[in-house]
Write an enzyme that holds these catalytic residues in place. Sequence first.
Site, mmCIF file in Angstrom:
data_model
loop_
_atom_site.group_PDB
_atom_site.id
_atom_site.type_symbol
_atom_site.label_atom_id
_atom_site.label_comp_id
_atom_site.label_asym_id
_atom_site.label_seq_id
_atom_site.Cartn_x
_atom_site.Cartn_y
_atom_site.Cartn_z
ATOM 1 N NE ARG A 49 -27.344 -0.814 0.661
ATOM 2 C CZ ARG A 49 -27.670 -0.678 1.963
ATOM 3 N NH1 ARG A 49 -28.896 -0.380 2.322
ATOM 4 N NH2 ARG A 49 -26.748 -0.842 2.890
ATOM 5 C CE1 TYR A 101 -35.066 -10.187 -22.050
ATOM 6 C CE2 TYR A 101 -35.388 -9.757 -19.724
ATOM 7 C CZ TYR A 101 -34.561 -10.085 -20.780
ATOM 8 O OH TYR A 101 -33.238 -10.315 -20.557
ATOM 9 C CG ASP A 175 -41.874 -4.385 -19.171
ATOM 10 O OD1 ASP A 175 -41.524 -3.305 -19.686
ATOM 11 O OD2 ASP A 175 -41.094 -5.349 -19.028
ATOM 12 C CE LYS A 200 -33.391 -3.914 -23.480
ATOM 13 N NZ LYS A 200 -33.777 -4.438 -22.234
HETATM 14 C C1 LIG Z 1 -39.691 -5.650 -22.124
HETATM 15 C C2 LIG Z 1 -38.503 -5.844 -21.235
HETATM 16 N N1 LIG Z 1 -38.658 -5.766 -19.896
HETATM 17 C C3 LIG Z 1 -37.617 -5.932 -19.058
HETATM 18 C C4 LIG Z 1 -36.346 -6.222 -19.524
HETATM 19 C C5 LIG Z 1 -35.221 -6.426 -18.549
HETATM 20 O O1 LIG Z 1 -34.425 -5.275 -18.493
HETATM 21 P P1 LIG Z 1 -32.849 -5.268 -18.170
HETATM 22 O O2 LIG Z 1 -32.162 -5.979 -19.283
HETATM 23 O O3 LIG Z 1 -32.541 -3.800 -18.081
HETATM 24 O O4 LIG Z 1 -32.678 -5.964 -16.860
HETATM 25 C C6 LIG Z 1 -36.134 -6.297 -20.893
HETATM 26 C C7 LIG Z 1 -34.781 -6.611 -21.419
HETATM 27 O O5 LIG Z 1 -34.601 -6.920 -22.562
HETATM 28 C C8 LIG Z 1 -37.243 -6.118 -21.780
HETATM 29 O O6 LIG Z 1 -37.102 -6.218 -23.113
#
Ligand SMILES: Cc1ncc(COP(=O)(O)O)c(C=O)c1O
Length: 384
Positions: A49, A101, A175, A200
């Site tokens: 970890r 998101y 992000d 993604k």
């Molecule tokens: C722009 C964006 N940020 C963060 C996330 C969260 O990521 P995760 O699904 O890997 O937890 C997503 C998920 O769809 C996303 O589209």
Amino acid sequence: MTDRFETLTVHAGAEPDPQTGAVVPPIQMSTTFKQDGVGGLRSGYEYGRSGNPTREALEAAIASLENGTHGLAYASGLAATQNVFYLLEPGDRLLMSDDVYGGTWRLADKVWRRYGIQTDAIDLRDLDAVAAAFAAEHPPRMVWIETPSNPLLKIIDISAVARLAAVAGAITVVDNTFATPYLQRPLETGADLVLHSATKYLGGHSDVIGGLVVTRSEELAERLRFHQNAAGAVPSPFDCFLVMRGLRTLAVRMERACANALVLALWLADRPEVSAVNYPGLADGPTAELVERQMRLPGAMLSFEHAGGEEAARGFAGATRLFTLAESLGAVESLIELPAPMTHASVSDSPLAVTNSLVRLSVGIENVDDLRDDLEAAFGASGS
Ligand SMILES: Cc1ncc(COP(=O)(O)O)c(C=O)c1O
């Protein structure tokens, strides 16, 4: 000598294994490491970890691709987000883009609010509103930018927001999931932290969940590293290997997917069934200039309003053959979804709510003529 981006995607974090010469970094599954006498660590590893060589290879790779100095890997994008929120203290305010998101908003508003963090959502394209937020009596400690945003593809000026935040002593987080470091590198334009859902584009094949954070700040890296270990939301070494494998082809996948998306955005803009297309490559005026300055290409995500309303949008999304009706994005295969009942269902009662007739496409790397034929057939089949 500094290698260019495409070369870095192939080589970053992938030194041949010193022991065997293996050109692919091995997947080190061991959860614990023998000590030569108490505290006598052979190469700095103690417990899985706290540190793992496969994870470190991925962390080095993403730090290099984002032009940062410290990379941190997590079990998911939201685990990465959670770790960034640990930088806040009870009573702090968090300023967030009003189009992010849904899960990011849910974590801030439904979970962290209970621990005394107040999140305010505004349109971060409005720099006067951003300046006003930072000039308030109790200014935000952190600003959360998603650009292009999910699902409306808004473009936010990272350097302008980061400048306002810096004056107020706030942390700027970007992000970068939709753009990837191939299209934009926020640390170069003033952001303090860049975050990814590696699930993604970085993974790129819809087969791994992961999150990453990169910074140039020693101090922030140290605090994040503490919580990465203390809270423990780390990825498995196998997942790190999968993200590393995805990274190798990031540049070529992005080139192709972006080219496909532009063709489809232009085509959709001319369709009678479509009342508005959200795609950074179709922007004009100051937004077009910002896209040009901030991004290498306008990305491979787009959304559009179905002129026929909710029922027509649902029928259309259920009628495609190649565009798979599914959540998520950023993989080699094209995906279609309706944000309101799917990825953004958790924000339906918030300022982030989107219309029920909004359709989101994640454009993949298939032949673009096949993709266009698929959309055309779906318009026909759904009677819209
Ligand atoms: C722009 C964006 N940020 C963060 C996330 C969260 O990521 P995760 O699904 O890997 O937890 C997503 C998920 O769809 C996303 O589209």
